[in-house]
Enzyme design. Sequence first.
Site, PDB file in Angstrom:
ATOM      1  N   HIS A 169      51.173  42.925  43.025  1.00  0.00           N
ATOM      2  CA  HIS A 169      50.646  41.944  42.077  1.00  0.00           C
ATOM      3  C   HIS A 169      51.693  41.674  41.006  1.00  0.00           C
ATOM      4  O   HIS A 169      52.362  42.592  40.529  1.00  0.00           O
ATOM      5  CB  HIS A 169      49.353  42.452  41.441  1.00  0.00           C
ATOM      6  CG  HIS A 169      48.251  42.618  42.434  1.00  0.00           C
ATOM      7  ND1 HIS A 169      47.370  41.612  42.732  1.00  0.00           N
ATOM      8  CD2 HIS A 169      47.919  43.663  43.225  1.00  0.00           C
ATOM      9  CE1 HIS A 169      46.526  42.037  43.662  1.00  0.00           C
ATOM     10  NE2 HIS A 169      46.847  43.268  43.979  1.00  0.00           N
ATOM     11  N   ILE A 170      51.843  40.431  40.642  1.00  0.00           N
ATOM     12  CA  ILE A 170      52.842  40.014  39.667  1.00  0.00           C
ATOM     13  C   ILE A 170      52.463  40.517  38.273  1.00  0.00           C
ATOM     14  O   ILE A 170      51.295  40.543  37.902  1.00  0.00           O
ATOM     15  CB  ILE A 170      52.956  38.483  39.679  1.00  0.00           C
ATOM     16  CG1 ILE A 170      53.450  38.017  41.045  1.00  0.00           C
ATOM     17  CG2 ILE A 170      53.886  37.995  38.574  1.00  0.00           C
ATOM     18  CD1 ILE A 170      53.397  36.524  41.235  1.00  0.00           C
ATOM     19  N   HIS A 171      53.473  40.888  37.501  1.00  0.00           N
ATOM     20  CA  HIS A 171      53.285  41.362  36.119  1.00  0.00           C
ATOM     21  C   HIS A 171      53.952  40.385  35.172  1.00  0.00           C
ATOM     22  O   HIS A 171      55.050  39.926  35.456  1.00  0.00           O
ATOM     23  CB  HIS A 171      53.913  42.750  35.964  1.00  0.00           C
ATOM     24  CG  HIS A 171      53.924  43.225  34.548  1.00  0.00           C
ATOM     25  ND1 HIS A 171      52.804  43.719  33.931  1.00  0.00           N
ATOM     26  CD2 HIS A 171      54.914  43.256  33.629  1.00  0.00           C
ATOM     27  CE1 HIS A 171      53.123  44.045  32.692  1.00  0.00           C
ATOM     28  NE2 HIS A 171      54.393  43.770  32.486  1.00  0.00           N
ATOM     29  N   PRO A 172      53.370  40.044  34.073  1.00  0.00           N
ATOM     30  CA  PRO A 172      52.017  40.387  33.641  1.00  0.00           C
ATOM     31  C   PRO A 172      51.016  39.323  34.076  1.00  0.00           C
ATOM     32  O   PRO A 172      51.204  38.152  33.811  1.00  0.00           O
ATOM     33  CB  PRO A 172      52.132  40.409  32.120  1.00  0.00           C
ATOM     34  CG  PRO A 172      53.170  39.380  31.814  1.00  0.00           C
ATOM     35  CD  PRO A 172      54.113  39.382  32.999  1.00  0.00           C
ATOM     36  N   GLU A 212      46.828  41.854  38.204  1.00  0.00           N
ATOM     37  CA  GLU A 212      47.528  43.118  38.430  1.00  0.00           C
ATOM     38  C   GLU A 212      46.632  44.329  38.154  1.00  0.00           C
ATOM     39  O   GLU A 212      46.953  45.435  38.552  1.00  0.00           O
ATOM     40  CB  GLU A 212      48.809  43.204  37.604  1.00  0.00           C
ATOM     41  CG  GLU A 212      48.587  43.433  36.125  1.00  0.00           C
ATOM     42  CD  GLU A 212      49.894  43.561  35.361  1.00  0.00           C
ATOM     43  OE1 GLU A 212      50.778  44.321  35.798  1.00  0.00           O
ATOM     44  OE2 GLU A 212      50.016  42.888  34.332  1.00  0.00           O
TER      45      GLU A 212
END
Length: 85
Positions: free
Chosen positions: A65-68, A72
């Site tokens: 999952h991409i941050h931020p 996520e």
Amino acid sequence: MPMTRVGRAREAGETQGFMKVLVDADSKELLGAAILGMSGDEVVHSLLDVMYARKPYTTIQRAMHIHPTVSELIPTLLQSLQPLV
């Protein structure tokens, strides 16, 4: 899981709300979810895809999952599953 745990929500100052999922203990399939808070309308689609595919919750729990982002927190949420009493 409260939205206060979501980095993106804290950054935006929008920490009201929560995320909740319901999983079948035997099949491990997602049965439903409620996301009340920042970007919940977008996050729910990733859960819906897993539900429609009838895949176990571990499919999305192990995904990157991409941050931020709000999404996520999904793996953390799924790691903290507890049986309903």
